[in-house]
Motif scaffolding. Structure first.
Motif, PDB file in Angstrom:
ATOM      1  N   ARG B  38      80.490  45.166  40.431  1.00  0.00           N
ATOM      2  CA  ARG B  38      81.049  44.350  41.622  1.00  0.00           C
ATOM      3  C   ARG B  38      81.399  45.101  42.884  1.00  0.00           C
ATOM      4  O   ARG B  38      81.667  44.827  43.692  1.00  0.00           O
ATOM      5  CB  ARG B  38      82.004  43.122  41.396  1.00  0.00           C
ATOM      6  CG  ARG B  38      81.250  42.309  40.181  1.00  0.00           C
ATOM      7  CD  ARG B  38      80.122  41.322  40.577  1.00  0.00           C
ATOM      8  NE  ARG B  38      79.658  40.992  39.584  1.00  0.00           N
ATOM      9  CZ  ARG B  38      78.288  40.574  39.231  1.00  0.00           C
ATOM     10  NH1 ARG B  38      77.644  40.770  40.115  1.00  0.00           N
ATOM     11  NH2 ARG B  38      78.024  40.105  38.097  1.00  0.00           N
ATOM     12  N   ILE B  39      81.795  46.438  42.591  1.00  0.00           N
ATOM     13  CA  ILE B  39      82.434  47.397  43.371  1.00  0.00           C
ATOM     14  C   ILE B  39      81.363  47.555  44.611  1.00  0.00           C
ATOM     15  O   ILE B  39      82.123  47.387  46.002  1.00  0.00           O
ATOM     16  CB  ILE B  39      82.769  48.722  42.749  1.00  0.00           C
ATOM     17  CG1 ILE B  39      83.986  48.501  41.889  1.00  0.00           C
ATOM     18  CG2 ILE B  39      83.271  49.679  44.109  1.00  0.00           C
ATOM     19  CD1 ILE B  39      84.216  49.809  41.021  1.00  0.00           C
ATOM     20  N   SER B  40      80.271  47.602  44.640  1.00  0.00           N
ATOM     21  CA  SER B  40      79.425  47.681  45.510  1.00  0.00           C
ATOM     22  C   SER B  40      79.238  46.320  46.326  1.00  0.00           C
ATOM     23  O   SER B  40      79.364  46.646  47.756  1.00  0.00           O
ATOM     24  CB  SER B  40      77.942  48.053  45.154  1.00  0.00           C
ATOM     25  OG  SER B  40      77.980  48.790  44.042  1.00  0.00           O
ATOM     26  N   VAL B  43      82.292  46.178  48.978  1.00  0.00           N
ATOM     27  CA  VAL B  43      81.931  47.035  50.032  1.00  0.00           C
ATOM     28  C   VAL B  43      81.137  46.346  50.910  1.00  0.00           C
ATOM     29  O   VAL B  43      81.298  46.341  52.087  1.00  0.00           O
ATOM     30  CB  VAL B  43      81.637  48.567  49.821  1.00  0.00           C
ATOM     31  CG1 VAL B  43      81.345  49.264  50.974  1.00  0.00           C
ATOM     32  CG2 VAL B  43      82.556  49.081  48.901  1.00  0.00           C
ATOM     33  N   ASP B  44      80.192  45.724  50.508  1.00  0.00           N
ATOM     34  CA  ASP B  44      79.127  44.870  51.326  1.00  0.00           C
ATOM     35  C   ASP B  44      79.711  43.781  51.910  1.00  0.00           C
ATOM     36  O   ASP B  44      79.624  43.451  53.284  1.00  0.00           O
ATOM     37  CB  ASP B  44      78.042  44.218  50.455  1.00  0.00           C
ATOM     38  CG  ASP B  44      77.023  45.282  49.926  1.00  0.00           C
ATOM     39  OD1 ASP B  44      77.026  46.350  50.303  1.00  0.00           O
ATOM     40  OD2 ASP B  44      76.632  45.023  48.849  1.00  0.00           O
ATOM     41  N   VAL B  46      82.874  43.690  52.961  1.00  0.00           N
ATOM     42  CA  VAL B  46      83.857  44.083  53.999  1.00  0.00           C
ATOM     43  C   VAL B  46      82.915  44.366  55.199  1.00  0.00           C
ATOM     44  O   VAL B  46      83.146  44.201  56.489  1.00  0.00           O
ATOM     45  CB  VAL B  46      84.737  45.363  53.526  1.00  0.00           C
ATOM     46  CG1 VAL B  46      85.363  45.963  54.729  1.00  0.00           C
ATOM     47  CG2 VAL B  46      85.557  44.952  52.424  1.00  0.00           C
ATOM     48  N   ASN B  47      81.855  45.105  55.023  1.00  0.00           N
ATOM     49  CA  ASN B  47      80.998  45.501  56.194  1.00  0.00           C
ATOM     50  C   ASN B  47      80.323  44.324  56.612  1.00  0.00           C
ATOM     51  O   ASN B  47      80.155  44.424  57.921  1.00  0.00           O
ATOM     52  CB  ASN B  47      79.988  46.370  55.420  1.00  0.00           C
ATOM     53  CG  ASN B  47      80.240  47.808  55.138  1.00  0.00           C
ATOM     54  OD1 ASN B  47      81.331  48.216  55.862  1.00  0.00           O
ATOM     55  ND2 ASN B  47      79.742  48.323  54.216  1.00  0.00           N
ATOM     56  N   LYS B  51      80.972  43.755  60.785  1.00  0.00           N
ATOM     57  CA  LYS B  51      79.747  43.691  61.476  1.00  0.00           C
ATOM     58  C   LYS B  51      79.325  42.495  62.207  1.00  0.00           C
ATOM     59  O   LYS B  51      78.924  42.283  63.117  1.00  0.00           O
ATOM     60  CB  LYS B  51      78.307  44.089  60.643  1.00  0.00           C
ATOM     61  CG  LYS B  51      78.118  45.569  60.157  1.00  0.00           C
ATOM     62  CD  LYS B  51      77.692  46.280  61.107  1.00  0.00           C
ATOM     63  CE  LYS B  51      77.655  47.914  60.914  1.00  0.00           C
ATOM     64  NZ  LYS B  51      77.187  48.770  61.835  1.00  0.00           N
ATOM     65  N   ILE B  59      90.861  48.232  58.066  1.00  0.00           N
ATOM     66  CA  ILE B  59      90.883  48.327  56.721  1.00  0.00           C
ATOM     67  C   ILE B  59      92.051  49.259  56.660  1.00  0.00           C
ATOM     68  O   ILE B  59      92.443  50.258  57.147  1.00  0.00           O
ATOM     69  CB  ILE B  59      89.810  49.205  56.240  1.00  0.00           C
ATOM     70  CG1 ILE B  59      88.364  48.574  56.211  1.00  0.00           C
ATOM     71  CG2 ILE B  59      89.996  49.555  54.627  1.00  0.00           C
ATOM     72  CD1 ILE B  59      87.120  49.358  55.865  1.00  0.00           C
ATOM     73  N   ILE B  62      92.368  51.494  51.030  1.00  0.00           N
ATOM     74  CA  ILE B  62      91.409  51.252  49.951  1.00  0.00           C
ATOM     75  C   ILE B  62      91.827  51.962  48.572  1.00  0.00           C
ATOM     76  O   ILE B  62      92.393  53.239  48.877  1.00  0.00           O
ATOM     77  CB  ILE B  62      90.187  52.061  50.356  1.00  0.00           C
ATOM     78  CG1 ILE B  62      89.388  51.296  51.829  1.00  0.00           C
ATOM     79  CG2 ILE B  62      88.827  51.870  49.017  1.00  0.00           C
ATOM     80  CD1 ILE B  62      88.140  51.970  52.149  1.00  0.00           C
ATOM     81  N   ILE B  83      90.647  46.706  48.253  1.00  0.00           N
ATOM     82  CA  ILE B  83      90.426  46.861  49.811  1.00  0.00           C
ATOM     83  C   ILE B  83      91.355  45.836  50.632  1.00  0.00           C
ATOM     84  O   ILE B  83      91.173  44.567  50.359  1.00  0.00           O
ATOM     85  CB  ILE B  83      88.985  46.761  50.376  1.00  0.00           C
ATOM     86  CG1 ILE B  83      88.174  47.678  49.729  1.00  0.00           C
ATOM     87  CG2 ILE B  83      89.087  47.051  51.796  1.00  0.00           C
ATOM     88  CD1 ILE B  83      86.582  47.689  49.919  1.00  0.00           C
TER      89      ILE B  83
END
Lengths: 87, 87
Positions: B38-40, B43-44, B46-47, B51, B59, B62, B83
Motif C-alpha cells: 500500500r506504500i505506493s 504516494v499516489d 498525496v500526489n 495535483k 509535505i 516523510i 507522510i
C-alpha cells in the motif's frame, strides 16, 4: 553527481547488493529511485540495508512526486519516490 | 494529536476525500500511513491531493521504517511509510 539505482523487477537483494557495491567503491551517497508499484520495493530495499547490512547509513532525503510517462501514445501520471542514502 | 489516515484497499479517491474532510474540519495537519504494497498507493494519494485538490498543501515529513507483524503466529517484518501533510 550522486550514483543512482533504479528499482525495477529484479529480486530485492540485487538492489541491496548494488547499494553496497556503490558505497564500497567510495561513494558516500546513493540515490534510490522507483516508480509506481515499485515504490514499496524501494522502501523495502532501504529497510533491508538498514536492518541487515549497513547499520551506519542514514536517510538524507525522501521525496515523492509525479511524472508523466507515455504508454501507447497516451500520457499518464505516475508516482515516484526518491530516497537519498548517506553512509 | 494529528489525525491519522491509514491507506488500505479502498479506491484511492476515498482516502483523498478523507484528507480533504479532515483539513476542512479545521485540522492543519494529516498523517497518511501505509504498509507493504500500500506504500505506493499512499504516494499516489498525496500526489492526487497536490495535483488536483489542494494545491496549498506541503509535505512536512516523510518517514519510512519496518515494523513487526504476526501472521499465523509467525513474526514478519513489513515496511511502512508515514507522510505528514500540512495545509
Amino acid at each position: 553527481m550522486i550514483p543512482q539505482i533504479i528499482i525495477g523487477k529484479k529480486p530485492l537483494l540485487r538492489y541491496v547488493t548494488a547499494c553496497l557495491t556503490t558505497f564500497n567503491s567510495g561513494s558516500n551517497r546513493v540515490v534510490l529511485r522507483a516508480r509506481g508499484r515499485r515504490i514499496s520495493s524501494c522502501v523495502d530495499v532501504v529497510n533491508m540495508l538498514r536492518k541487515g547490512f549497513l547499520v551506519d547509513i542514514t536517510i538524507e532525503r525522501i521525496s515523492i512526486g509525479t511524472e508523466k510517462i507515455s504508454i501507447d501514445n497516451k500520457e499518464k501520471n505516475i508516482s515516484y519516490i526518491e530516497i537519498v542514502l548517506r553512509r
